[in-house]
Design a protein around this motif. Sequence first.
Motif, mmCIF file in Angstrom:
data_model
loop_
_atom_site.group_PDB
_atom_site.id
_atom_site.type_symbol
_atom_site.label_atom_id
_atom_site.label_comp_id
_atom_site.label_asym_id
_atom_site.label_seq_id
_atom_site.Cartn_x
_atom_site.Cartn_y
_atom_site.Cartn_z
ATOM 1 N N TYR A 1 0.824 -1.217 0.000
ATOM 2 C CA TYR A 1 0.000 0.000 0.000
ATOM 3 C C TYR A 1 0.861 1.271 0.000
ATOM 4 O O TYR A 1 0.645 2.191 0.786
ATOM 5 N N ASP B 1 -4.720 5.116 -10.136
ATOM 6 C CA ASP B 1 -5.232 3.754 -10.109
ATOM 7 C C ASP B 1 -5.698 3.354 -11.509
ATOM 8 O O ASP B 1 -6.059 4.211 -12.321
ATOM 9 N N THR C 1 -8.359 -2.957 -15.776
ATOM 10 C CA THR C 1 -8.517 -4.162 -14.966
ATOM 11 C C THR C 1 -9.273 -5.238 -15.741
ATOM 12 O O THR C 1 -8.953 -6.427 -15.635
ATOM 13 N N GLY D 1 -11.378 -7.871 -10.297
ATOM 14 C CA GLY D 1 -11.334 -7.416 -8.916
ATOM 15 C C GLY D 1 -10.004 -7.730 -8.254
ATOM 16 O O GLY D 1 -9.474 -6.929 -7.473
ATOM 17 N N LEU D 2 -9.436 -8.907 -8.559
ATOM 18 C CA LEU D 2 -8.129 -9.263 -8.027
ATOM 19 C C LEU D 2 -7.053 -8.377 -8.630
ATOM 20 O O LEU D 2 -6.111 -7.969 -7.936
ATOM 21 N N HIS E 1 -7.071 -5.212 -6.711
ATOM 22 C CA HIS E 1 -6.510 -5.408 -5.371
ATOM 23 C C HIS E 1 -4.995 -5.543 -5.432
ATOM 24 O O HIS E 1 -4.277 -4.968 -4.592
ATOM 25 N N GLN E 2 -4.493 -6.313 -6.415
ATOM 26 C CA GLN E 2 -3.047 -6.493 -6.525
ATOM 27 C C GLN E 2 -2.338 -5.174 -6.802
ATOM 28 O O GLN E 2 -1.250 -4.912 -6.292
ATOM 29 N N LYS F 1 -3.424 -2.153 -5.827
ATOM 30 C CA LYS F 1 -3.469 -1.308 -4.632
ATOM 31 C C LYS F 1 -2.475 -1.777 -3.572
ATOM 32 O O LYS F 1 -1.804 -0.957 -2.932
ATOM 33 N N LYS F 2 -2.385 -3.083 -3.359
ATOM 34 C CA LYS F 2 -1.522 -3.595 -2.296
ATOM 35 C C LYS F 2 -0.070 -3.720 -2.731
ATOM 36 O O LYS F 2 0.842 -3.410 -1.958
#
Length: 211
Positions: A77, A84, A90, A100-101, A104-105, A107-108
């Motif tokens: 993060y 983004d 995405t 969705g993954l 997430h990947q 962002k983290k």
Amino acid sequence: MRALSVIPLLLSVWPAAAPAQDMAGDFDYYVLTLSWSPSWCRATGDARDADECERGSGLDFVVHGLWPQYEQGYPEYCDTDERDPSRRETQAMADLMAPGLALHQWKKHGRCSGLSAAGYYDAMREAADRIAVPVLFDGLSRDIALPPAVVEDAFLEANPDLTFDGTTVTCQGDALREVRICLTRDLDPRRCAPDVRRDCSRPRVLMERVR
């Protein structure tokens, strides 16, 4: 001596130092993580009615992520000036992972790469393209239980540039969870730092058949 009694009070109200923020682009190497899709479906995906868990999906090893690592620990993060990813970006990853993954990947982990979202996704795709999935597991049609070392050895045989200390297998309960492969920042194979080399200690792991 009486003055010393105020020190605990001062310490109790003095603000604690904020933890250092991980910096985008400040890392040592990557870990490419490949999940065994049937195991994820049994543990998580079925409860979510995930599309990739439907019968006939044909998914075996799928990309979980490309994770920047330190020689000890990892950033997450991170602050970055990069925007983004858009929904289109995405969605374009759908052949590699669920959108969705993918978000997430980013962002983290992706924010810590120092790359743009598009650049991070390109790097993830390139890293995955460089790794051959062993034929033994391609379209696996029946449940099998194998020693984790057999899974690791199969990846080493299919990818001669990989090394024993640069590849590790993880499990969750009785099931194979992931194969993790350590790569340089240029996406070439390298050894894993000790905190990444946490091989599954079970004598055998279940690999459920491909759906």
